[in-house]
Design an enzyme around this catalytic site. Sequence first.
Site, PDB file in Angstrom:
ATOM      1  N   GLY A  92     -16.405 -30.018 -29.850  1.00 46.90           N
ATOM      2  CA  GLY A  92     -15.062 -30.539 -30.473  1.00 46.90           C
ATOM      3  C   GLY A  92     -15.164 -30.118 -31.809  1.00 46.90           C
ATOM      4  O   GLY A  92     -15.054 -30.716 -32.619  1.00 46.90           O
ATOM      5  N   GLY A 138     -23.342 -43.910 -39.696  1.00 44.81           N
ATOM      6  CA  GLY A 138     -22.462 -44.612 -40.382  1.00 44.81           C
ATOM      7  C   GLY A 138     -21.121 -44.254 -40.928  1.00 44.81           C
ATOM      8  O   GLY A 138     -19.754 -43.275 -39.765  1.00 44.81           O
ATOM      9  N   LEU A 139     -20.736 -45.051 -41.648  1.00 43.55           N
ATOM     10  CA  LEU A 139     -19.330 -44.892 -42.694  1.00 43.55           C
ATOM     11  C   LEU A 139     -18.909 -43.003 -43.171  1.00 43.55           C
ATOM     12  O   LEU A 139     -19.254 -43.433 -43.686  1.00 43.55           O
ATOM     13  CB  LEU A 139     -18.623 -45.579 -43.160  1.00 43.55           C
ATOM     14  CG  LEU A 139     -17.577 -45.663 -44.321  1.00 43.55           C
ATOM     15  CD1 LEU A 139     -16.103 -46.712 -42.960  1.00 43.55           C
ATOM     16  CD2 LEU A 139     -17.546 -46.860 -45.391  1.00 43.55           C
ATOM     17  N   ASN A 194     -20.902 -32.874 -29.614  1.00 44.86           N
ATOM     18  CA  ASN A 194     -20.012 -33.581 -30.860  1.00 44.86           C
ATOM     19  C   ASN A 194     -19.276 -34.234 -30.215  1.00 44.86           C
ATOM     20  O   ASN A 194     -18.727 -35.333 -30.959  1.00 44.86           O
ATOM     21  CB  ASN A 194     -19.663 -32.466 -31.848  1.00 44.86           C
ATOM     22  CG  ASN A 194     -19.311 -32.835 -32.705  1.00 44.86           C
ATOM     23  OD1 ASN A 194     -18.975 -34.429 -33.519  1.00 44.86           O
ATOM     24  ND2 ASN A 194     -17.525 -32.121 -32.974  1.00 44.86           N
ATOM     25  N   VAL A 230     -13.935 -31.848 -22.575  1.00 45.00           N
ATOM     26  CA  VAL A 230     -15.626 -31.949 -21.552  1.00 45.00           C
ATOM     27  C   VAL A 230     -15.112 -33.133 -20.204  1.00 45.00           C
ATOM     28  O   VAL A 230     -16.349 -33.249 -20.160  1.00 45.00           O
ATOM     29  CB  VAL A 230     -16.150 -33.460 -23.097  1.00 45.00           C
ATOM     30  CG1 VAL A 230     -16.401 -31.755 -23.931  1.00 45.00           C
ATOM     31  CG2 VAL A 230     -15.329 -34.361 -23.900  1.00 45.00           C
ATOM     32  N   TYR A 257     -16.929 -48.952 -27.416  1.00 43.77           N
ATOM     33  CA  TYR A 257     -17.133 -47.685 -27.850  1.00 43.77           C
ATOM     34  C   TYR A 257     -19.157 -47.946 -28.494  1.00 43.77           C
ATOM     35  O   TYR A 257     -19.747 -46.887 -28.034  1.00 43.77           O
ATOM     36  CB  TYR A 257     -16.022 -47.373 -29.611  1.00 43.77           C
ATOM     37  CG  TYR A 257     -17.112 -46.347 -30.740  1.00 43.77           C
ATOM     38  CD1 TYR A 257     -16.729 -45.168 -30.507  1.00 43.77           C
ATOM     39  CD2 TYR A 257     -18.194 -46.620 -31.849  1.00 43.77           C
ATOM     40  CE1 TYR A 257     -17.469 -44.022 -30.959  1.00 43.77           C
ATOM     41  CE2 TYR A 257     -18.240 -45.640 -31.960  1.00 43.77           C
ATOM     42  CZ  TYR A 257     -17.864 -44.320 -31.803  1.00 43.77           C
ATOM     43  OH  TYR A 257     -18.588 -43.122 -32.549  1.00 43.77           O
ATOM     44  N   GLU A 261     -11.566 -37.326 -39.335  1.00 42.66           N
ATOM     45  CA  GLU A 261     -10.403 -37.771 -38.315  1.00 42.66           C
ATOM     46  C   GLU A 261     -10.730 -38.903 -37.227  1.00 42.66           C
ATOM     47  O   GLU A 261      -9.890 -39.248 -36.493  1.00 42.66           O
ATOM     48  CB  GLU A 261     -10.023 -36.264 -37.608  1.00 42.66           C
ATOM     49  CG  GLU A 261      -9.058 -35.881 -38.441  1.00 42.66           C
ATOM     50  CD  GLU A 261      -8.560 -34.425 -36.942  1.00 42.66           C
ATOM     51  OE1 GLU A 261      -8.526 -34.626 -36.010  1.00 42.66           O
ATOM     52  OE2 GLU A 261      -7.856 -33.620 -37.465  1.00 42.66           O
ATOM     53  N   ARG A 266      -7.718 -27.635 -28.023  1.00 48.98           N
ATOM     54  CA  ARG A 266      -6.441 -27.879 -29.261  1.00 48.98           C
ATOM     55  C   ARG A 266      -7.052 -26.150 -29.023  1.00 48.98           C
ATOM     56  O   ARG A 266      -7.321 -25.430 -30.397  1.00 48.98           O
ATOM     57  CB  ARG A 266      -6.503 -28.935 -30.015  1.00 48.98           C
ATOM     58  CG  ARG A 266      -5.816 -30.001 -29.503  1.00 48.98           C
ATOM     59  CD  ARG A 266      -6.194 -30.258 -31.043  1.00 48.98           C
ATOM     60  NE  ARG A 266      -7.611 -31.327 -32.059  1.00 48.98           N
ATOM     61  CZ  ARG A 266      -7.700 -32.127 -32.472  1.00 48.98           C
ATOM     62  NH1 ARG A 266      -6.535 -32.786 -32.884  1.00 48.98           N
ATOM     63  NH2 ARG A 266      -9.226 -31.971 -33.003  1.00 48.98           N
TER      64      ARG A 266
END
Length: 250
Positions: free
Chosen positions: A9, A181-182, A84, A58, A150, A186, A35
């Site tokens: 990633g 956390g927060l 990741n 992945v 999630y 993206e 990408r």
Amino acid sequence: MRKIAFITGATSGFGTACARKFHGAGWNVVLTGRREDRLSALAEELGSRRVHTACFDVRDREAVFSAVEQLPDDFREVDVLVNNAGLALGLEPAHRCDDADWDTMVDTNIKGILHCTRAVLPGMVARKSGHVINLGSIAGNWPYPGGNVYGATKAFVQQFSRNLRCDLHGTGVRVTNIEPGLAESEFSVVRFGGDAQKAAKVYEGTTPLTPHDIAESIWWVASLPAHVNINALEIMPTCQSWSALSVHKE
């Protein structure tokens, strides 16, 4: 010999920041992602022979194993695997969710980590050295409305990391679960299907974690002496903490 980091990633967010950090510290880096254009742009930015890119998803086990088997000699003996690649999709409650979103999160956040770990780990064990760093989340520890699958996938990452530690006892291979956390990357744009305005509202009035913050944390656990293992590292910005338990009243 230069150390080698294998980062999944790497085309955005935490992965890109890790690529810059490890490469800047003199490591060889294997950068993977879906990408090709972004991988090429990042490799050009870093501008070094110490970069190898591999474009794959992945979720595709055969593609993962093929990429690892075809690593050039200068990138073959991976010292640090940064698992990741991952994503969150949607915030709908379980009874209104998109089943396809659930499948994608399970296939990426769970199976993706399994594929990459299984492909890279035997070499680490054979060399009696290495470090698997998994990107979990505080969502694996603390539930929230709409987090359903999630959060469950990140709970899997946590428990898988713990069980890896048991399996790897005595091998010299380390395992760490990083639990942000927060964080503004993206992440929310992907979660909301590309709606940048909706994603931006998540961070309004806050000072969230940045990809650089997480890359620094990953670098720290990876650069500690070989006899030190950070089992898990939960990280929040100061603007975030825990909420009171919710009680519904009629």
